[in-house]
Structures are given as C-alpha cells and as structure tokens.
Write a protein that holds these residues in place. Structure first.
Motif, mmCIF file in Angstrom:
data_model
loop_
_atom_site.group_PDB
_atom_site.id
_atom_site.type_symbol
_atom_site.label_atom_id
_atom_site.label_comp_id
_atom_site.label_asym_id
_atom_site.label_seq_id
_atom_site.Cartn_x
_atom_site.Cartn_y
_atom_site.Cartn_z
ATOM 1 N N THR A 177 0.504 7.482 -5.136
ATOM 2 C CA THR A 177 -0.793 8.137 -4.952
ATOM 3 C C THR A 177 -1.375 7.783 -3.588
ATOM 4 O O THR A 177 -1.824 8.659 -2.844
ATOM 5 C CB THR A 177 -1.782 7.737 -6.062
ATOM 6 O OG1 THR A 177 -1.245 8.152 -7.314
ATOM 7 C CG2 THR A 177 -3.139 8.376 -5.849
ATOM 8 N N ARG A 178 -1.358 6.506 -3.254
ATOM 9 C CA ARG A 178 -1.882 6.099 -1.944
ATOM 10 C C ARG A 178 -1.057 6.710 -0.823
ATOM 11 O O ARG A 178 -1.602 7.162 0.193
ATOM 12 C CB ARG A 178 -1.914 4.580 -1.827
ATOM 13 C CG ARG A 178 -3.019 3.964 -2.644
ATOM 14 C CD ARG A 178 -3.239 2.515 -2.297
ATOM 15 N NE ARG A 178 -2.118 1.669 -2.666
ATOM 16 C CZ ARG A 178 -2.049 0.956 -3.788
ATOM 17 N NH1 ARG A 178 -3.043 0.980 -4.656
ATOM 18 N NH2 ARG A 178 -0.999 0.215 -4.039
ATOM 19 N N ASP B 163 2.748 2.594 -3.467
ATOM 20 C CA ASP B 163 2.075 3.354 -4.517
ATOM 21 C C ASP B 163 2.096 4.831 -4.120
ATOM 22 O O ASP B 163 1.582 5.192 -3.052
ATOM 23 C CB ASP B 163 0.627 2.862 -4.667
ATOM 24 C CG ASP B 163 -0.119 3.631 -5.722
ATOM 25 O OD1 ASP B 163 -0.143 3.158 -6.870
ATOM 26 O OD2 ASP B 163 -0.664 4.708 -5.397
ATOM 27 N N LEU C 44 0.835 -1.205 0.000
ATOM 28 C CA LEU C 44 0.000 0.000 0.000
ATOM 29 C C LEU C 44 0.868 1.253 0.000
ATOM 30 O O LEU C 44 0.558 2.230 -0.672
ATOM 31 C CB LEU C 44 -0.911 0.027 1.229
ATOM 32 C CG LEU C 44 -1.959 -1.061 1.329
ATOM 33 C CD1 LEU C 44 -2.641 -1.016 2.679
ATOM 34 C CD2 LEU C 44 -2.973 -0.941 0.207
ATOM 35 N N ILE D 183 -2.057 10.283 -0.342
ATOM 36 C CA ILE D 183 -3.353 10.359 0.353
ATOM 37 C C ILE D 183 -3.147 10.126 1.848
ATOM 38 O O ILE D 183 -3.663 10.880 2.685
ATOM 39 C CB ILE D 183 -4.349 9.340 -0.238
ATOM 40 C CG1 ILE D 183 -4.768 9.767 -1.646
ATOM 41 C CG2 ILE D 183 -5.581 9.203 0.670
ATOM 42 C CD1 ILE D 183 -5.581 8.724 -2.405
ATOM 43 N N MET D 184 -2.379 9.102 2.186
ATOM 44 C CA MET D 184 -2.130 8.817 3.601
ATOM 45 C C MET D 184 -1.379 9.963 4.276
ATOM 46 O O MET D 184 -1.657 10.300 5.429
ATOM 47 C CB MET D 184 -1.367 7.500 3.757
ATOM 48 C CG MET D 184 -2.202 6.287 3.429
ATOM 49 S SD MET D 184 -1.363 4.715 3.762
ATOM 50 C CE MET D 184 -0.269 4.597 2.334
ATOM 51 N N VAL E 240 -9.338 1.152 -1.732
ATOM 52 C CA VAL E 240 -8.251 0.195 -1.501
ATOM 53 C C VAL E 240 -7.716 0.345 -0.077
ATOM 54 O O VAL E 240 -7.527 -0.647 0.644
ATOM 55 C CB VAL E 240 -7.116 0.382 -2.536
ATOM 56 C CG1 VAL E 240 -5.882 -0.433 -2.169
ATOM 57 C CG2 VAL E 240 -7.606 0.042 -3.935
ATOM 58 N N LEU E 241 -7.497 1.583 0.337
ATOM 59 C CA LEU E 241 -6.969 1.842 1.674
ATOM 60 C C LEU E 241 -7.966 1.449 2.759
ATOM 61 O O LEU E 241 -7.588 0.911 3.801
ATOM 62 C CB LEU E 241 -6.577 3.317 1.815
ATOM 63 C CG LEU E 241 -5.395 3.766 0.958
ATOM 64 C CD1 LEU E 241 -5.264 5.275 0.978
ATOM 65 C CD2 LEU E 241 -4.120 3.092 1.421
ATOM 66 N N GLN F 279 -8.620 4.810 -4.824
ATOM 67 C CA GLN F 279 -7.503 4.597 -3.895
ATOM 68 C C GLN F 279 -7.987 4.569 -2.447
ATOM 69 O O GLN F 279 -7.492 3.777 -1.634
ATOM 70 C CB GLN F 279 -6.422 5.660 -4.088
ATOM 71 C CG GLN F 279 -5.761 5.637 -5.440
ATOM 72 C CD GLN F 279 -5.088 4.312 -5.762
ATOM 73 O OE1 GLN F 279 -4.766 3.518 -4.888
ATOM 74 N NE2 GLN F 279 -4.882 4.061 -7.042
ATOM 75 N N LEU F 280 -8.962 5.400 -2.121
ATOM 76 C CA LEU F 280 -9.523 5.383 -0.773
ATOM 77 C C LEU F 280 -10.205 4.044 -0.482
ATOM 78 O O LEU F 280 -10.118 3.525 0.635
ATOM 79 C CB LEU F 280 -10.504 6.535 -0.578
ATOM 80 C CG LEU F 280 -9.868 7.907 -0.391
ATOM 81 C CD1 LEU F 280 -10.925 9.000 -0.520
ATOM 82 C CD2 LEU F 280 -9.157 8.000 0.950
#
Length: 96
Positions: free
Chosen positions: A21-22, A19, A16, A25-26, A56-57, A53-54
């Motif tokens: 992008t993820r 990536d 996770l 976001i985090m 997936v997270l 992506q959210l």
C-alpha cells in the motif's frame, strides 16, 4: 562498514517500501502531487487507510505535504525516493 545507526536507518527505509500500500502511494506520488481524495480514488481505498499510510510516510520523511486552502497535497520529499522506486521497477522488469 557504515555505522550501525546508518544501517538501521536504511533498514527502516526499506521497510517502508516493503508494504504494498505504501509503495503504491509512493508510486502515485512519483507521477504527480496528489491530495488524499485523489490517492483514495487511484488506489480504491478509504480515506482513513490512506491517511494512516501517509502519516507513516511523512513521519519517515519520505513524503512532504503542503496546504492549499482546505486541501493538503502530498509529494515525494526528494529525488532520492524517486530514484529508489524507479530503480527497483527497472530491476524487476529486467529479463534474465
């Protein structure tokens, strides 16, 4: 050595973070709770990509959501995720 299932779970967790992008976001959620539209603006991305992506997270139990009226707000699930992000940033910032 840890159980095989545990090492596989850690491997999946680190994927996770692999990536960008993820990770962005985090990192944004490390600062504060945000809705999808705020994340889109911060990362200059479209809503569909951010929502994917959210999801997936969230499925990986890294972020949680709460609904307030028509808005859904996202935050990191716990301090463990914050520590991983902040420790990684400290590590890459170290001078050799």
């Amino acid at each position: 050595m840890p159980e095989e299932a545990d090492t596989e779970n850690v491997t999946e967790l680190f994927k996770l973070f692999g990536d960008s992008t993820r990770l962005k976001i985090m990192m944004a959620l490390d600062v504060t709770e945000l809705c999808v539209c705020d994340i889109c603006e911060i990362l200059d991305m479209n809503k569909s990509a951010v929502s994917h992506q959210l999801r997936v997270l969230k499925d990986a139990n890294v972020v949680v959501s709460r609904k307030e009226g028509r808005n859904v707000f996202y935050s990191l699930c716990d301090d463990h995720v914050k520590v991983i992000i902040e420790t990684a940033m400290e590590h890459v910032s170290e001078k050799l």
